[in-house]
Scaffold this motif. Structure first.
Motif, short mmCIF file in Angstrom:
data_model
loop_
_atom_site.label_atom_id
_atom_site.label_comp_id
_atom_site.label_asym_id
_atom_site.label_seq_id
_atom_site.Cartn_x
_atom_site.Cartn_y
_atom_site.Cartn_z
N GLY A 123 0.76 -1.25 0.09
CA GLY A 123 -0.09 0.18 0.13
C GLY A 123 0.78 1.28 0.00
O GLY A 123 0.79 2.28 -0.96
N LEU A 124 1.81 1.23 0.86
CA LEU A 124 2.79 2.60 1.10
C LEU A 124 3.50 2.84 -0.63
O LEU A 124 3.58 3.90 -0.98
CB LEU A 124 3.95 2.39 2.15
CG LEU A 124 3.09 2.77 3.27
CD1 LEU A 124 4.37 2.48 4.40
CD2 LEU A 124 2.98 4.19 3.58
N ILE A 125 4.12 1.67 -0.78
CA ILE A 125 4.88 1.81 -1.80
C ILE A 125 4.13 2.07 -3.25
O ILE A 125 4.37 2.69 -4.07
CB ILE A 125 5.75 0.43 -2.27
CG1 ILE A 125 6.73 0.37 -1.10
CG2 ILE A 125 6.59 0.84 -3.54
CD1 ILE A 125 7.63 1.43 -0.93
N PHE A 126 2.92 1.26 -3.35
CA PHE A 126 2.03 1.81 -4.51
C PHE A 126 1.80 3.19 -4.66
O PHE A 126 1.80 3.76 -5.69
CB PHE A 126 0.83 0.79 -4.27
CG PHE A 126 -0.03 0.72 -5.44
CD1 PHE A 126 -0.13 0.17 -6.66
CD2 PHE A 126 -1.25 1.81 -5.31
CE1 PHE A 126 -1.08 0.12 -7.60
CE2 PHE A 126 -2.06 1.88 -6.40
CZ PHE A 126 -1.95 1.05 -7.77
N VAL A 127 1.40 3.52 -3.58
CA VAL A 127 0.50 5.08 -3.33
C VAL A 127 2.00 6.22 -3.85
O VAL A 127 1.79 7.21 -4.37
CB VAL A 127 -0.04 5.60 -2.21
CG1 VAL A 127 -0.15 6.97 -1.87
CG2 VAL A 127 -1.28 4.63 -2.01
N GLY A 178 10.98 -4.96 -19.06
CA GLY A 178 12.41 -4.01 -18.67
C GLY A 178 12.00 -3.44 -17.19
O GLY A 178 12.96 -3.45 -16.39
N ALA A 179 10.87 -2.87 -17.04
CA ALA A 179 10.65 -1.76 -16.09
C ALA A 179 10.34 -2.90 -14.86
O ALA A 179 10.83 -2.69 -13.62
CB ALA A 179 9.42 -1.06 -16.29
N ALA A 180 9.83 -3.93 -14.71
CA ALA A 180 9.52 -4.91 -13.92
C ALA A 180 10.66 -5.54 -13.36
O ALA A 180 11.06 -5.49 -11.98
CB ALA A 180 8.65 -6.19 -14.31
N VAL A 181 11.67 -5.78 -14.07
CA VAL A 181 13.07 -6.39 -13.79
C VAL A 181 13.85 -5.19 -13.02
O VAL A 181 14.31 -5.69 -12.12
CB VAL A 181 13.96 -7.09 -14.91
CG1 VAL A 181 15.17 -7.31 -14.45
CG2 VAL A 181 13.01 -8.33 -15.42
N VAL A 240 5.95 -3.52 -9.49
CA VAL A 240 5.45 -4.12 -10.72
C VAL A 240 4.13 -3.86 -11.18
O VAL A 240 3.99 -3.51 -12.31
CB VAL A 240 5.97 -5.62 -10.62
CG1 VAL A 240 5.21 -6.19 -11.89
CG2 VAL A 240 7.25 -6.02 -10.63
N THR A 241 3.17 -3.54 -10.12
CA THR A 241 1.86 -3.18 -10.47
C THR A 241 1.61 -1.97 -10.99
O THR A 241 0.90 -1.60 -12.40
CB THR A 241 0.97 -3.39 -9.27
OG1 THR A 241 0.98 -4.85 -8.89
CG2 THR A 241 -0.55 -2.88 -9.73
N GLY A 268 1.22 1.91 -15.51
CA GLY A 268 1.83 2.78 -16.56
C GLY A 268 1.86 2.38 -17.88
O GLY A 268 1.58 3.28 -18.93
N VAL A 269 2.19 1.08 -18.15
CA VAL A 269 2.03 0.58 -19.39
C VAL A 269 0.57 0.48 -19.98
O VAL A 269 0.39 0.90 -21.22
CB VAL A 269 2.82 -1.09 -19.56
CG1 VAL A 269 2.45 -1.53 -20.89
CG2 VAL A 269 4.49 -0.60 -19.26
#
Length: 195
Positions: A11-15, A41-44, A151-152, A157-158
């Motif tokens: 929750g913290l990182i997502f926001v 690429g972004a997820a890795v 990653v979410t 974004g994608v």
């Protein structure tokens, strides 16, 4: 592994990541290149950055508890202030510059990885991840929660970053994230004072 710690971290990182330059860079990259290689690429890159942050957080646990809580409080507060006072246009310009540099690349995934990993080093969410790893003393749960959140956000974004920004203004997202971080700064300050 604690699902509660992973969920709080998520929750913290997502926001905190939604209004970040790396999310904007991902939106821009995905508008110029095929989305799947951009997301890979972004997820890795985000996974690697989460690992680095958790290791740094584990090193913080070697310090006295009061010092760690005080540092966590200060960094949460700094994150809140950054979100409140950094102009949105500065973040958008940085994301555009990173994407413009990628136009010359024939390797979309590697380009996305390179842009995101460099942009994220020392970034707010990486510092928050290190703080959470030090605070909870549960590196695996923090790693899972942070990586899943990052990653979410890259997926958002994608797939739908521009649509999200039409529905919810970046300023509103930034203010919500700042309020959340300020609350955690206050909580960590109280914990530090209790010793």
């Amino acid at each position: 592994m604690s699902l509660t710690t992973a969920a709080i971290t998520f929750g913290l990182i997502f926001v905190a990541e939604l209004p970040d330059k790396t999310m904007i860079a991902t939106v821009v990259l995905a508008s110029r290149y095929r989305p799947l290689p951009v997301w890979i690429g972004a997820a890795v890159a985000m996974t690697v950055n989460s690992l680095v942050a958790v290791v740094a957080g584990r090193l913080l646990t070697l310090l006295p508890h009061r010092a760690v809580e005080a540092a966590v409080s200060a960094l949460f507060l700094a994150g809140a202030l950054y979100l409140l006072f950094t102009p949105e246009t500065a973040i958008a310009r940085e994301g555009e510059r990173e994407a413009a540099a990628a136009r010359k690349s024939h390797h979309i995934a590697l380009t996305a990885f390179g842009i995101i990993i460099v942009a994220e080093l020392g970034d707010l969410t990486q510092i928050l991840t290190a703080n959470l790893a030090a605070h909870y003393h549960d590196p695996w749960s923090v790693f899972v929660g942070a990586t899943a959140a990052l990653v979410t956000v890259m997926g958002i974004g994608v797939l739908g970053g521009r649509a999200l920004l039409r529905v919810m203004p970046l300023g509103a997202i930034r203010k919500a994230a700042a309020a959340l971080l300020a609350g955690f700064a206050l909580y960590a300050a109280v914990e530090a004072a209790r010793g």
